[in-house]
Design a protein around this motif. Sequence first.
Motif, mmCIF file in Angstrom:
data_model
loop_
_atom_site.group_PDB
_atom_site.id
_atom_site.type_symbol
_atom_site.label_atom_id
_atom_site.label_comp_id
_atom_site.label_asym_id
_atom_site.label_seq_id
_atom_site.Cartn_x
_atom_site.Cartn_y
_atom_site.Cartn_z
ATOM 1 N N GLU A 193 -7.561 88.603 82.489
ATOM 2 C CA GLU A 193 -6.680 88.168 83.566
ATOM 3 C C GLU A 193 -7.364 87.252 84.584
ATOM 4 O O GLU A 193 -6.849 86.177 84.897
ATOM 5 C CB GLU A 193 -6.072 89.399 84.267
ATOM 6 N N ASP A 194 -8.512 87.674 85.140
ATOM 7 C CA ASP A 194 -9.162 86.835 86.152
ATOM 8 C C ASP A 194 -9.725 85.555 85.539
ATOM 9 O O ASP A 194 -9.770 84.517 86.198
ATOM 10 C CB ASP A 194 -10.244 87.628 86.889
ATOM 11 N N ARG A 195 -10.139 85.660 84.272
ATOM 12 C CA ARG A 195 -10.611 84.454 83.585
ATOM 13 C C ARG A 195 -9.472 83.437 83.465
ATOM 14 O O ARG A 195 -9.637 82.242 83.684
ATOM 15 C CB ARG A 195 -11.144 84.809 82.196
ATOM 16 N N ARG A 223 1.402 93.653 86.042
ATOM 17 C CA ARG A 223 1.430 94.127 87.439
ATOM 18 C C ARG A 223 0.189 93.643 88.193
ATOM 19 O O ARG A 223 0.266 93.231 89.350
ATOM 20 C CB ARG A 223 1.493 95.658 87.478
ATOM 21 N N TYR A 224 -0.961 93.733 87.513
ATOM 22 C CA TYR A 224 -2.207 93.259 88.135
ATOM 23 C C TYR A 224 -2.103 91.756 88.442
ATOM 24 O O TYR A 224 -2.428 91.312 89.547
ATOM 25 C CB TYR A 224 -3.389 93.534 87.204
ATOM 26 N N LEU A 225 -1.615 90.991 87.448
ATOM 27 C CA LEU A 225 -1.483 89.547 87.656
ATOM 28 C C LEU A 225 -0.535 89.244 88.824
ATOM 29 O O LEU A 225 -0.781 88.328 89.607
ATOM 30 C CB LEU A 225 -0.987 88.869 86.372
ATOM 31 N N ARG A 226 0.564 90.030 88.930
ATOM 32 C CA ARG A 226 1.517 89.800 90.030
ATOM 33 C C ARG A 226 0.832 89.951 91.387
ATOM 34 O O ARG A 226 1.169 89.239 92.346
ATOM 35 C CB ARG A 226 2.698 90.776 89.911
ATOM 36 N N SER A 227 -0.150 90.858 91.464
ATOM 37 C CA SER A 227 -0.849 91.071 92.741
ATOM 38 C C SER A 227 -1.826 89.943 93.039
ATOM 39 O O SER A 227 -2.313 89.823 94.156
ATOM 40 C CB SER A 227 -1.605 92.407 92.705
ATOM 41 N N LEU A 233 5.746 85.192 85.444
ATOM 42 C CA LEU A 233 5.274 86.171 84.459
ATOM 43 C C LEU A 233 6.437 86.637 83.592
ATOM 44 O O LEU A 233 7.554 86.831 84.089
ATOM 45 C CB LEU A 233 4.661 87.385 85.172
ATOM 46 N N ILE A 234 6.159 86.824 82.306
ATOM 47 C CA ILE A 234 7.194 87.240 81.346
ATOM 48 C C ILE A 234 6.735 88.500 80.601
ATOM 49 O O ILE A 234 5.649 88.517 79.996
ATOM 50 C CB ILE A 234 7.486 86.107 80.325
ATOM 51 N N GLN A 235 7.587 89.527 80.634
ATOM 52 C CA GLN A 235 7.319 90.775 79.903
ATOM 53 C C GLN A 235 7.831 90.651 78.471
ATOM 54 O O GLN A 235 9.046 90.531 78.240
ATOM 55 C CB GLN A 235 8.032 91.939 80.599
ATOM 56 N N LEU A 236 6.916 90.662 77.514
ATOM 57 C CA LEU A 236 7.325 90.642 76.110
ATOM 58 C C LEU A 236 7.786 92.035 75.696
ATOM 59 O O LEU A 236 7.283 93.045 76.196
ATOM 60 C CB LEU A 236 6.161 90.187 75.227
ATOM 61 N N GLU A 280 12.850 97.743 86.722
ATOM 62 C CA GLU A 280 11.411 97.952 86.858
ATOM 63 C C GLU A 280 10.659 96.645 86.566
ATOM 64 O O GLU A 280 9.753 96.266 87.307
ATOM 65 C CB GLU A 280 10.960 99.062 85.896
ATOM 66 N N VAL A 281 11.066 95.970 85.489
ATOM 67 C CA VAL A 281 10.395 94.707 85.124
ATOM 68 C C VAL A 281 10.535 93.690 86.254
ATOM 69 O O VAL A 281 9.594 92.949 86.568
ATOM 70 C CB VAL A 281 10.986 94.148 83.802
ATOM 71 N N ARG A 282 11.704 93.685 86.904
ATOM 72 C CA ARG A 282 11.915 92.724 87.986
ATOM 73 C C ARG A 282 10.916 92.917 89.128
ATOM 74 O O ARG A 282 10.648 92.001 89.901
ATOM 75 C CB ARG A 282 13.344 92.846 88.530
ATOM 76 N N GLY A 283 10.353 94.129 89.221
ATOM 77 C CA GLY A 283 9.373 94.403 90.271
ATOM 78 C C GLY A 283 8.057 93.649 90.102
ATOM 79 O O GLY A 283 7.283 93.530 91.056
ATOM 80 N N TYR A 284 7.785 93.153 88.881
ATOM 81 C CA TYR A 284 6.498 92.473 88.684
ATOM 82 C C TYR A 284 6.599 91.213 87.827
ATOM 83 O O TYR A 284 5.612 90.484 87.697
ATOM 84 C CB TYR A 284 5.463 93.429 88.071
ATOM 85 N N ALA A 285 7.751 90.963 87.204
ATOM 86 C CA ALA A 285 7.837 89.793 86.317
ATOM 87 C C ALA A 285 9.091 88.983 86.627
ATOM 88 O O ALA A 285 9.982 89.435 87.354
ATOM 89 C CB ALA A 285 7.839 90.232 84.850
#
Length: 414
Positions: A193-195, A223-227, A233-236, A280-285
């Motif tokens: 993620e950070d890379r 979730r980490y990326l959203r922070s 962001l897209i949840q597969l 729930e997905v809308r909370g981070y993606a």
Amino acid sequence: MNHLKKICTAMLGLGMLFVAATPATAHEERARRRADNAPLVIGHRGGANGYLPEHTLEAYALGISLGADYIEPDLVATKDGHLIARHEPNLIDTTNVKDLPQFANRRRTVVLDGVPTEGFFASDFTLAEIKQLRAVQSFPERDQSFNGRFQIPTLAEVIDLAKRKSREEGRRIGIYPETKHPTYHQAIGLPLEDRLLAVLSAAGWNQRNAPVFIQSFETANLRYLRSKTSVRLIQLVDANDVKPDGSLDFSKPYDKPYDWVVSNRDGQFKDLVTPRGLQEVRGYADGIGPWKPYLISSACKSVQNGACADVTGDGVVDDRDRVLLPPTDVIANAHRLGLLVHPYTFRSEQKRLTGSFGGNPVNEYLAFYEAGVDGVFSDFADTAVAARAMFLLKHDPDYAGCLVNSRKCERNND
Ligand SMILES: [Ca+2]
Ligand SMILES: [Ca+2]
């Protein structure tokens, strides 16, 4: 191949000569704006991997020239921490690594998301070593004649290509990176993620309006990326198979996101696309990338011993022996919450087309465009683009004028 695009490009060239004399009519302008809002064509594994070995600069470049709006690098990490474009950490099926004697001693078995997997793993190779490999076509039924010719690109090289092609084509081409096996990469000390964010930042593409979507089958890393980023962001959302009646099968390991396995969370992938799961997905993606049958499934035309019967009589049972079912309510439920819907994967081979499409892949795209998807992951970007033009022509009389009168009729992903 791609005559429509060539014609459009030729017309654009002519049109530019006469642009002062023939300003766009309001109708044409409106049609062009509608084209900008038409479904995205996402070049799956490059968008031309139906033609060339996947995840190579050559396949990405061809995907772009065939009309893809976004190109999709799947990401895995090398031993020295570089992100490269490969569909799996295991390089055995997509490169010539097993034929190179200098790497023979790298073959080993790794437990990947709980599954013992034998092969050659990207994390055992430095980037310099990765550059000695050449890509091969991983689908045996596709053209093998380009095997051994193209290198494995880094994410940075893919971004450079997208930027250069954007300038050359006069339209903004984006990237749609997927973090592959995030839990596994964390466990081996090479978290993605950070890379990924560092490479995006270096490219000036780590912000909301960048032409970037990041996708993952896992949830915790999104979730980490959203922070850490405002990039979309897209949840597969995966599953194992489609049952004879069109319902989905959730056999392991395609039953749930692997981070749920690790955290002992109950549930299956399908729980992500219920109204509650979508909340729930809308909370981070910003959207979902579901396997196609979550949106429009198919059932056996005839069932025999609990499986599809060979109704076409060609001696094999495949998607041609199935019939399309009505769309589910997943698209409507996602849209109600403001979530995008980008299903995967659209492929043109006859055996992969449900009988209802009559052997024409355009009909499959049209069914999903009509159902309201916001984009499609396609191995054959040219077909997805041609189907999109037909979709626009069908619904928008002004779009014909846009095509004929030399206006730019393609999406521009600003
Ligand atoms: Ca992918
Ligand atoms: Ca058959």
